[in-house]
Design an enzyme around this catalytic site. Structure first.
Site, PDB file in Angstrom:
ATOM      1  N   ARG A 115      51.970  58.975  56.694  1.00  0.00           N
ATOM      2  CA  ARG A 115      51.631  58.271  57.932  1.00  0.00           C
ATOM      3  C   ARG A 115      50.568  57.220  57.628  1.00  0.00           C
ATOM      4  O   ARG A 115      50.008  57.198  56.535  1.00  0.00           O
ATOM      5  CB  ARG A 115      51.153  59.238  59.006  1.00  0.00           C
ATOM      6  CG  ARG A 115      49.862  59.955  58.662  1.00  0.00           C
ATOM      7  CD  ARG A 115      49.420  60.828  59.824  1.00  0.00           C
ATOM      8  NE  ARG A 115      48.218  61.561  59.445  1.00  0.00           N
ATOM      9  CZ  ARG A 115      47.636  62.463  60.205  1.00  0.00           C
ATOM     10  NH1 ARG A 115      48.134  62.765  61.389  1.00  0.00           N
ATOM     11  NH2 ARG A 115      46.551  63.078  59.797  1.00  0.00           N
ATOM     12  N   ASN A 153      45.495  56.229  66.246  1.00  0.00           N
ATOM     13  CA  ASN A 153      45.067  57.608  66.022  1.00  0.00           C
ATOM     14  C   ASN A 153      44.200  57.669  64.781  1.00  0.00           C
ATOM     15  O   ASN A 153      44.598  57.170  63.724  1.00  0.00           O
ATOM     16  CB  ASN A 153      46.273  58.534  65.803  1.00  0.00           C
ATOM     17  CG  ASN A 153      45.863  59.994  65.763  1.00  0.00           C
ATOM     18  OD1 ASN A 153      45.365  60.525  66.748  1.00  0.00           O
ATOM     19  ND2 ASN A 153      46.037  60.628  64.623  1.00  0.00           N
ATOM     20  N   GLU A 154      43.022  58.240  64.928  1.00  0.00           N
ATOM     21  CA  GLU A 154      42.129  58.405  63.780  1.00  0.00           C
ATOM     22  C   GLU A 154      42.207  57.182  62.862  1.00  0.00           C
ATOM     23  O   GLU A 154      42.547  57.279  61.672  1.00  0.00           O
ATOM     24  CB  GLU A 154      42.453  59.676  63.009  1.00  0.00           C
ATOM     25  CG  GLU A 154      42.102  60.929  63.786  1.00  0.00           C
ATOM     26  CD  GLU A 154      42.124  62.194  62.952  1.00  0.00           C
ATOM     27  OE1 GLU A 154      42.753  62.197  61.880  1.00  0.00           O
ATOM     28  OE2 GLU A 154      41.493  63.173  63.362  1.00  0.00           O
ATOM     29  N   GLU A 311      40.407  66.544  69.479  1.00  0.00           N
ATOM     30  CA  GLU A 311      41.223  67.485  68.706  1.00  0.00           C
ATOM     31  C   GLU A 311      40.304  68.500  68.049  1.00  0.00           C
ATOM     32  O   GLU A 311      39.249  68.143  67.530  1.00  0.00           O
ATOM     33  CB  GLU A 311      41.952  66.782  67.552  1.00  0.00           C
ATOM     34  CG  GLU A 311      43.049  65.837  67.917  1.00  0.00           C
ATOM     35  CD  GLU A 311      43.666  65.211  66.658  1.00  0.00           C
ATOM     36  OE1 GLU A 311      43.590  65.810  65.569  1.00  0.00           O
ATOM     37  OE2 GLU A 311      44.206  64.108  66.764  1.00  0.00           O
ATOM     38  N   TRP A 319      45.420  71.370  55.604  1.00  0.00           N
ATOM     39  CA  TRP A 319      45.041  70.369  54.609  1.00  0.00           C
ATOM     40  C   TRP A 319      43.824  70.775  53.773  1.00  0.00           C
ATOM     41  O   TRP A 319      43.325  69.969  53.010  1.00  0.00           O
ATOM     42  CB  TRP A 319      44.801  69.020  55.285  1.00  0.00           C
ATOM     43  CG  TRP A 319      44.050  69.092  56.588  1.00  0.00           C
ATOM     44  CD1 TRP A 319      44.591  69.093  57.836  1.00  0.00           C
ATOM     45  CD2 TRP A 319      42.634  69.167  56.760  1.00  0.00           C
ATOM     46  NE1 TRP A 319      43.603  69.177  58.785  1.00  0.00           N
ATOM     47  CE2 TRP A 319      42.389  69.220  58.160  1.00  0.00           C
ATOM     48  CE3 TRP A 319      41.528  69.208  55.890  1.00  0.00           C
ATOM     49  CZ2 TRP A 319      41.105  69.309  58.694  1.00  0.00           C
ATOM     50  CZ3 TRP A 319      40.256  69.300  56.428  1.00  0.00           C
ATOM     51  CH2 TRP A 319      40.054  69.344  57.807  1.00  0.00           C
ATOM     52  N   LYS A 360      53.748  71.853  59.670  1.00  0.00           N
ATOM     53  CA  LYS A 360      54.386  73.031  60.270  1.00  0.00           C
ATOM     54  C   LYS A 360      53.545  74.294  60.090  1.00  0.00           C
ATOM     55  O   LYS A 360      53.744  75.253  60.827  1.00  0.00           O
ATOM     56  CB  LYS A 360      55.810  73.218  59.749  1.00  0.00           C
ATOM     57  CG  LYS A 360      55.972  73.547  58.287  1.00  0.00           C
ATOM     58  CD  LYS A 360      57.465  73.713  57.984  1.00  0.00           C
ATOM     59  CE  LYS A 360      57.728  74.110  56.553  1.00  0.00           C
ATOM     60  NZ  LYS A 360      57.318  73.055  55.596  1.00  0.00           N
ATOM     61  N   HIS A 362      50.234  74.174  60.516  1.00  0.00           N
ATOM     62  CA  HIS A 362      48.977  73.921  61.238  1.00  0.00           C
ATOM     63  C   HIS A 362      49.016  74.733  62.525  1.00  0.00           C
ATOM     64  O   HIS A 362      50.033  74.771  63.212  1.00  0.00           O
ATOM     65  CB  HIS A 362      48.875  72.425  61.556  1.00  0.00           C
ATOM     66  CG  HIS A 362      47.522  71.977  61.961  1.00  0.00           C
ATOM     67  ND1 HIS A 362      46.957  72.329  63.162  1.00  0.00           N
ATOM     68  CD2 HIS A 362      46.611  71.189  61.331  1.00  0.00           C
ATOM     69  CE1 HIS A 362      45.754  71.772  63.257  1.00  0.00           C
ATOM     70  NE2 HIS A 362      45.519  71.082  62.148  1.00  0.00           N
TER      71      HIS A 362
HETATM   72  C1  GLA Z   1      44.196  64.795  62.617  1.00  0.00           C
HETATM   73  C2  GLA Z   1      45.300  64.028  63.308  1.00  0.00           C
HETATM   74  C3  GLA Z   1      46.361  64.899  63.877  1.00  0.00           C
HETATM   75  C4  GLA Z   1      46.673  66.045  62.940  1.00  0.00           C
HETATM   76  C5  GLA Z   1      45.413  66.805  62.634  1.00  0.00           C
HETATM   77  C6  GLA Z   1      45.646  68.002  61.748  1.00  0.00           C
HETATM   78  O1  GLA Z   1      43.171  65.132  63.422  1.00  0.00           O
HETATM   79  O2  GLA Z   1      44.823  63.166  64.299  1.00  0.00           O
HETATM   80  O3  GLA Z   1      47.512  64.105  64.072  1.00  0.00           O
HETATM   81  O4  GLA Z   1      47.194  65.531  61.763  1.00  0.00           O
HETATM   82  O5  GLA Z   1      44.543  65.950  61.960  1.00  0.00           O
HETATM   83  O6  GLA Z   1      44.449  68.698  61.487  1.00  0.00           O
END
Ligand code: GLA
Length: 672
Positions: A115, A153-154, A311, A319, A360, A362
């Site tokens: 990604r 996102n992030e 989040e 990870w 999957k 997580h």
């Molecule tokens: C980040 C991302 C999410 C996901 C989480 C997993 O925070 O924004 O999409 O990948 O990590 O911990």
């Protein structure tokens, strides 16, 4: 460019999640929404990774499924935190334009298949993304379900540092704006050394991999540029949305261990509300304390205003080298620690555990095991508590300790040519914060140069890079009566990474009353002893006190005889210096001594129990104050408190029992 902040208006404290309905069928969506209602989920982030679904081919949009999902959520009274969908480019875009792919430090590209496979400076990526954002904003900008915009996102999670030709060109533009004159750049980077002088702007590249050590000034500016470049990208998306929607905008920050690439002090003013993602990092010595630090920093980024935990996890992530579940009750303790420290929203990644794809394994609110699971039961319990404490939304955290934190100092500290590769900036910050946290002190995390007037105790761990004016704010506050602690490697370089000469600690030297002559790092695994019997590791310094009182000296090791802990009276206050890394118990004792001198205490009297096992924070609202007591330990604790306890619904008269592993939140009768 930036518009006046529009507040996030939610009824009470938001409880929610990332939701990826693209992974599921409409039948599952109905089950999801019914279960969300059961868990009292009321804010759902969708369309974060929506691009390839809503624009399946260039310029061809298909919003049917997104319309349907938003409609169903709306019908159930669930508010939407709407992703712009740009977090990951679709395959058609990277196939047509492989030049948008990011390049890493060794000059190789990174491919699609994961990604965030885009260069932050890519014009082609930006144009394509902004076209999508416009479509999404036109379609949903006024939708009654949409409460908040979630830009990308992030940003920068994987691709913050891109070294491609387009990044190089953008870097040069940024440098010309910063320096105007190439000689000024040469002076700032010290390019006289190793024949690195630049004559033309086009000679300058990103700091790609070199055979020997690279130029630290070059790297520092590349960090600044990279952070600014992604902020510019955020602003570009925001500028498309603002004319089309009056809803607030944010993106999810990554104030969490180990992610260093964005200077969120410069980003935060652009956020209508600060949002953060936090994951417990079980590789750390004290993950619980790091969580509290990240929450305090998230609050600090918004100047103390409420923020959203966008989040976190109900259990294991996927990870870390070893991904472990949370202990019973830990979901509640972790979530409510964030609320205690100012969060007005508690959200998880993600709603339903994926059965395919990279995440999957997580954890999620609805685990693979389904509703017959401890995780689900705790999620439902948490949803109930969050609803019961809704009146807390909008209240602010009380703190009389400040900790000065700097991304620039982090970047400069991590330079490849430092005295010890074992010294990390964030480690120093965490160690200092952990000592205060273990004493139950509430800490505001502030940027260098911030107004310190409300703080009786100021902590300055490892502030390696500092400007003279930033050091002066700390000295002035001490002169006005505060107690400050500065720790080793602070005040070593200026904003251009140039060493402050005349004795280390540079602009702090007079404040501290010490003359530090040489750094003498301590090898990994070795310790040194101080003459008060305490032990320390990692670092020592050779020097002497000028005006300071020596509180403890090195009894052995490479700096035997030099001061390790000093105290210098300065105006109405005192500045302490610590030139080594104390073992945790000694660090705690030192901070306790400073706290006592400064007159700061934990927010409540502890009748029985161990303060280091307790999380104690007070939020103050217009009508009442709220005492959070979270017991991480294995023994019950008793505190002095009076009011209504909101988790159990029981009135408390002078004494509050907090059973092991539990959370109590007291609406206090009188302003404490
Ligand atoms: C980040 C991302 C999410 C996901 C989480 C997993 O925070 O924004 O999409 O990948 O990590 O911990």
């Amino acid at each position: 460019m930036t518009a006046p902040a529009r507040a996030f208006e939610h009824d009470g404290i938001a409880f929610g999640c990332d939701y990826n309905p693209e992974q599921w069928t409409p039948e599952i969506w109905d089950e999801d929404i019914a279960l969300m209602t059961e868990a009292k989920v009321d804010l759902v982030a969708i369309n974060i990774f929506g691009w390839s679904h809503i624009e399946p081919r260039p310029g061809e949009y298909d919003f049917d499924r997104l319309d349907d999902v938003i409609g169903r959520l709306h019908a159930a009274g669930i508010r939407v935190n709407l992703g712009t969908g740009t977090a990951s480019p679709p395959a058609w875009l990277t196939r047509r334009h492989p030049e948008i792919l990011p390049m890493v430090v060794d000059g190789t590209r990174r491919y699609p298949g994961g990604r965030q496979a885009f260069c932050p400076s890519s014009r082609i990526f930006r144009d394509a993304a902004l076209q999508l954002v416009e479509q999404v904003a036109r379609r949903y900008g006024d939708h009654p379900a949409v409460e908040l915009w979630h830009i990308s996102n992030e940003l920068g999670c994987h691709n913050a540092l891109c070294y491609c030709d387009e990044s190089a060109a953008a870097f040069r533009v940024w440098l010309r704006e910063r320096y105007s004159d190439i000689d000024a750049l040469n002076a700032a980077w010290g390019t006289a050394f190793w024949s690195q002088t630049y004559r033309e702007w086009d000679e300058i590249l990103p700091p790609l991999a070199t055979l020997s050590l690279g130029n630290p000034g070059h790297m520092l500016d590349f960090h600044r540029f990279s952070s600014d470049q992604l902020l510019d990208y955020y602003r570009a998306e925001a500028d498309v949305i603002r004319p089309l929607s009056d809803r607030p905008l944010t993106t999810n920050f990554m104030v969490t261990a180990h992610i260093e690439n964005l200077d969120y002090w410069s980003w935060a003013p652009d956020m209508d509300i600060v949002a953060n993602d936090h994951y417990l990092d079980n590789r750390l010595a004290d993950p619980t304390s790091e969580l509290a630090f990240a929450a305090d920093l998230s609050r600090g980024l918004g100047g103390g205003a409420p923020w959203i935990l966008m989040e976190h996890s109900t259990g294991a992530v996927n990870w870390q080298p070893l991904n472990v579940p949370k202990a019973p009750g830990q979901i509640l303790r972790n979530s409510l620690t964030h609320v205690a420290r100012g969060a007005d929203g508690v959200c998880f990644f993600q709603w339903r555990a994926s059965v395919q794809g990279a995440e999957k394994f997580h954890s999620a609110m609805l685990p693979h095991a389904g509703t017959d699971s401890a995780v689900w039961r705790e999620v439902v319990e948490l949803g109930g508590i969050v609803e019961r404490i809704s009146e807390i939304a909008g209240s602010r955290v009380d703190a009389d300790v400040a900790l000065v934190f700097s991304w620039e100092a982090w970047w400069a500290t991590q330079s490849l040519s430092r005295p010890s590769q074992f010294v990390g900036y964030l480690d120093q910050v965490h160690a200092c914060y952990a000592a205060a946290h273990a004493l139950g002190l509430t800490v505001d995390v502030v940027r260098p140069g911030a107004d310190l007037s409300g703080y009786a105790l100021v902590l300055v761990p490892g502030l390696h890079l500092v400007r003279a004016e930033e050091a002066a704010v700390i000295a002035d506050r001490v002169a006005d009566g505060a107690t400050a602690l500065v720790t080793f490697f602070s005040g070593t370089v200026d904003a251009e990474d140039r060493v402050w000469t005349g004795g280390y600690t540079g602009p702090f030297r007079d404040l501290l009353g010490v003359q530090i002559e040489e750094f003498a790092p301590v090898a990994a695994g070795q310790t040194v002893t101080l003459d008060d019997g305490s032990r320390a590791s990692l670092w020592s310094e050779r020097g002497h006190a000028t005006t300071a009182e020596v509180v403890a000296s090195f009894a052995d090791g490479p700096s035997a005889g030099s001061p390790a802990v000093t105290r210098n009276a300065h105006g109405h206050g005192a500045a302490w210096y610590l030139s080594t890394q104390l073992e945790p118990s000694a660090y705690r004792d030192l901070i306790a001594r400073l706290a006592s001198e400064a007159g700061v205490t934990s927010p409540v009297a502890i009748h029985d129990g161990e303060v280091s096992a307790l999380e104690l924070v007070r939020r103050r609202g217009a009508e009442a104050s709220y005492l959070f007591a979270i017991n991480h330990g294995t023994a019950s604790a008793t505190l002095g408190a009076t009011g209504d306890e909101l988790v159990t619904g029981v009135a408390v008269h002078g004494s509050l029992e907090v059973p092991a592993g539990s959370v109590r939140i007291v609406r206090e009768e009188a302003a404490a």
